[in-house]
Design a protein around this motif. Sequence first.
Motif, PDB file in Angstrom:
ATOM      1  N   ARG A  76      -8.418 -17.714   7.314  1.00  0.00           N
ATOM      2  CA  ARG A  76      -8.298 -16.862   6.396  1.00  0.00           C
ATOM      3  C   ARG A  76      -9.516 -17.032   5.234  1.00  0.00           C
ATOM      4  O   ARG A  76     -10.393 -18.086   5.106  1.00  0.00           O
ATOM      5  CB  ARG A  76      -7.354 -17.864   5.282  1.00  0.00           C
ATOM      6  N   LEU A  77      -9.944 -15.772   5.245  1.00  0.00           N
ATOM      7  CA  LEU A  77     -11.286 -15.646   4.360  1.00  0.00           C
ATOM      8  C   LEU A  77     -10.972 -15.296   2.886  1.00  0.00           C
ATOM      9  O   LEU A  77      -9.828 -14.812   2.628  1.00  0.00           O
ATOM     10  CB  LEU A  77     -12.062 -14.484   4.854  1.00  0.00           C
ATOM     11  N   SER A  78     -11.816 -15.709   2.050  1.00  0.00           N
ATOM     12  CA  SER A  78     -11.603 -15.663   0.614  1.00  0.00           C
ATOM     13  C   SER A  78     -12.955 -15.073  -0.018  1.00  0.00           C
ATOM     14  O   SER A  78     -14.046 -15.343   0.606  1.00  0.00           O
ATOM     15  CB  SER A  78     -11.154 -16.798  -0.169  1.00  0.00           C
ATOM     16  N   CYS A  79     -12.943 -14.434  -1.175  1.00  0.00           N
ATOM     17  CA  CYS A  79     -14.199 -13.698  -1.724  1.00  0.00           C
ATOM     18  C   CYS A  79     -13.876 -13.670  -3.139  1.00  0.00           C
ATOM     19  O   CYS A  79     -12.929 -12.829  -3.734  1.00  0.00           O
ATOM     20  CB  CYS A  79     -14.366 -12.486  -1.389  1.00  0.00           C
ATOM     21  N   THR A  80     -14.716 -14.337  -4.084  1.00  0.00           N
ATOM     22  CA  THR A  80     -14.475 -14.337  -5.310  1.00  0.00           C
ATOM     23  C   THR A  80     -15.815 -13.390  -6.084  1.00  0.00           C
ATOM     24  O   THR A  80     -16.849 -13.671  -5.822  1.00  0.00           O
ATOM     25  CB  THR A  80     -14.479 -15.744  -5.826  1.00  0.00           C
ATOM     26  N   ALA A  81     -15.391 -12.797  -7.016  1.00  0.00           N
ATOM     27  CA  ALA A  81     -16.499 -11.861  -7.408  1.00  0.00           C
ATOM     28  C   ALA A  81     -16.420 -12.543  -8.930  1.00  0.00           C
ATOM     29  O   ALA A  81     -15.525 -12.906  -9.691  1.00  0.00           O
ATOM     30  CB  ALA A  81     -15.912 -10.471  -7.768  1.00  0.00           C
ATOM     31  N   SER A  82     -17.792 -12.448  -9.429  1.00  0.00           N
ATOM     32  CA  SER A  82     -17.892 -12.953 -10.662  1.00  0.00           C
ATOM     33  C   SER A  82     -19.095 -12.367 -11.269  1.00  0.00           C
ATOM     34  O   SER A  82     -19.875 -11.400 -10.881  1.00  0.00           O
ATOM     35  CB  SER A  82     -18.171 -14.405 -10.913  1.00  0.00           C
ATOM     36  N   TRP A  95     -12.167  -5.712   3.020  1.00  0.00           N
ATOM     37  CA  TRP A  95     -12.995  -6.226   3.578  1.00  0.00           C
ATOM     38  C   TRP A  95     -13.291  -5.423   4.809  1.00  0.00           C
ATOM     39  O   TRP A  95     -12.646  -4.495   5.327  1.00  0.00           O
ATOM     40  CB  TRP A  95     -12.112  -7.394   4.499  1.00  0.00           C
ATOM     41  N   TYR A  96     -14.738  -5.547   5.118  1.00  0.00           N
ATOM     42  CA  TYR A  96     -15.421  -4.783   6.432  1.00  0.00           C
ATOM     43  C   TYR A  96     -15.827  -5.999   7.198  1.00  0.00           C
ATOM     44  O   TYR A  96     -15.949  -6.845   6.967  1.00  0.00           O
ATOM     45  CB  TYR A  96     -16.624  -4.010   5.895  1.00  0.00           C
ATOM     46  N   ILE A 131      -4.121  -8.508   3.676  1.00  0.00           N
ATOM     47  CA  ILE A 131      -4.943  -8.588   2.694  1.00  0.00           C
ATOM     48  C   ILE A 131      -4.171  -8.946   1.379  1.00  0.00           C
ATOM     49  O   ILE A 131      -3.201  -8.373   1.269  1.00  0.00           O
ATOM     50  CB  ILE A 131      -5.933  -7.376   2.624  1.00  0.00           C
ATOM     51  N   SER A 132      -4.830  -9.795   0.496  1.00  0.00           N
ATOM     52  CA  SER A 132      -3.870  -9.973  -0.762  1.00  0.00           C
ATOM     53  C   SER A 132      -4.959 -10.330  -1.963  1.00  0.00           C
ATOM     54  O   SER A 132      -6.291 -10.343  -1.482  1.00  0.00           O
ATOM     55  CB  SER A 132      -3.013 -11.242  -0.720  1.00  0.00           C
ATOM     56  N   ARG A 133      -4.677 -10.112  -3.084  1.00  0.00           N
ATOM     57  CA  ARG A 133      -5.633 -10.425  -4.487  1.00  0.00           C
ATOM     58  C   ARG A 133      -4.790 -11.340  -5.451  1.00  0.00           C
ATOM     59  O   ARG A 133      -3.823 -11.209  -5.577  1.00  0.00           O
ATOM     60  CB  ARG A 133      -5.733  -9.188  -5.047  1.00  0.00           C
ATOM     61  N   ASP A 134      -5.797 -12.008  -5.938  1.00  0.00           N
ATOM     62  CA  ASP A 134      -5.371 -12.765  -7.150  1.00  0.00           C
ATOM     63  C   ASP A 134      -6.132 -12.193  -8.158  1.00  0.00           C
ATOM     64  O   ASP A 134      -7.395 -12.612  -8.371  1.00  0.00           O
ATOM     65  CB  ASP A 134      -5.552 -14.355  -6.709  1.00  0.00           C
ATOM     66  N   TYR A 147      -8.331 -12.194  -0.442  1.00  0.00           N
ATOM     67  CA  TYR A 147      -8.231 -12.936   0.704  1.00  0.00           C
ATOM     68  C   TYR A 147      -7.823 -11.910   1.789  1.00  0.00           C
ATOM     69  O   TYR A 147      -7.271 -11.089   1.779  1.00  0.00           O
ATOM     70  CB  TYR A 147      -7.134 -13.717   0.409  1.00  0.00           C
ATOM     71  N   LEU A 148      -8.228 -12.611   2.963  1.00  0.00           N
ATOM     72  CA  LEU A 148      -7.951 -11.781   4.389  1.00  0.00           C
ATOM     73  C   LEU A 148      -7.209 -12.876   5.198  1.00  0.00           C
ATOM     74  O   LEU A 148      -8.090 -13.911   5.643  1.00  0.00           O
ATOM     75  CB  LEU A 148      -8.904 -11.225   4.915  1.00  0.00           C
ATOM     76  N   GLN A 149      -5.880 -12.857   5.617  1.00  0.00           N
ATOM     77  CA  GLN A 149      -5.292 -13.950   6.437  1.00  0.00           C
ATOM     78  C   GLN A 149      -5.215 -12.983   7.752  1.00  0.00           C
ATOM     79  O   GLN A 149      -4.753 -11.950   7.891  1.00  0.00           O
ATOM     80  CB  GLN A 149      -4.084 -13.972   5.891  1.00  0.00           C
ATOM     81  N   MET A 150      -5.821 -13.743   8.633  1.00  0.00           N
ATOM     82  CA  MET A 150      -6.146 -13.161  10.062  1.00  0.00           C
ATOM     83  C   MET A 150      -5.294 -13.910  11.072  1.00  0.00           C
ATOM     84  O   MET A 150      -5.735 -15.351  11.113  1.00  0.00           O
ATOM     85  CB  MET A 150      -7.670 -13.151  10.408  1.00  0.00           C
ATOM     86  N   ASN A 151      -4.416 -13.688  11.659  1.00  0.00           N
ATOM     87  CA  ASN A 151      -3.704 -14.494  12.866  1.00  0.00           C
ATOM     88  C   ASN A 151      -3.691 -13.404  13.894  1.00  0.00           C
ATOM     89  O   ASN A 151      -4.185 -12.376  14.019  1.00  0.00           O
ATOM     90  CB  ASN A 151      -2.021 -14.305  12.313  1.00  0.00           C
TER      91      ASN A 151
END
Length: 120
Positions: A19-25, A36-37, A69-72, A79-83
């Motif tokens: 699971r990848l995550s990325c937070t913008a600030s 995601w790329y 892909i999902s967002r909070d 997020y990117l959940q990779m299975n």
Amino acid sequence: QVQLVESGGGLVQPGGSLRLSCTASGNIFAIYAMGWYRQGPGKQRELVAAMPTGGITNYADSVKGRFTISRDDAKNTVYLQMNSLKAEDTAVYYCNVDLKTWYSDRDDYWGQGTQVTVSS
């Protein structure tokens, strides 16, 4: 100044999950899309998944049914959940955010990249 901080990459066996995550600030006024790329060895950067605000989520054909892909939005995080990971998913994964700050026009921003390696 906008910052995108990614986490969650690593080494995983075929069939595994990450699971990848990325937070913008950084003085964000509005986010228009998050996605995601990835760029594999010797390949061009390609879209994996994108989630426009209020729009339709888009996936690359190669990851449909395996990645989600999902967002909070409260946390400005995607997020990117990779299975069911495959060797061909090995790449550097980049977060991309289309946003506008209080002090600048709308623009695309990129994370630093996180390595995902699928290997036994």
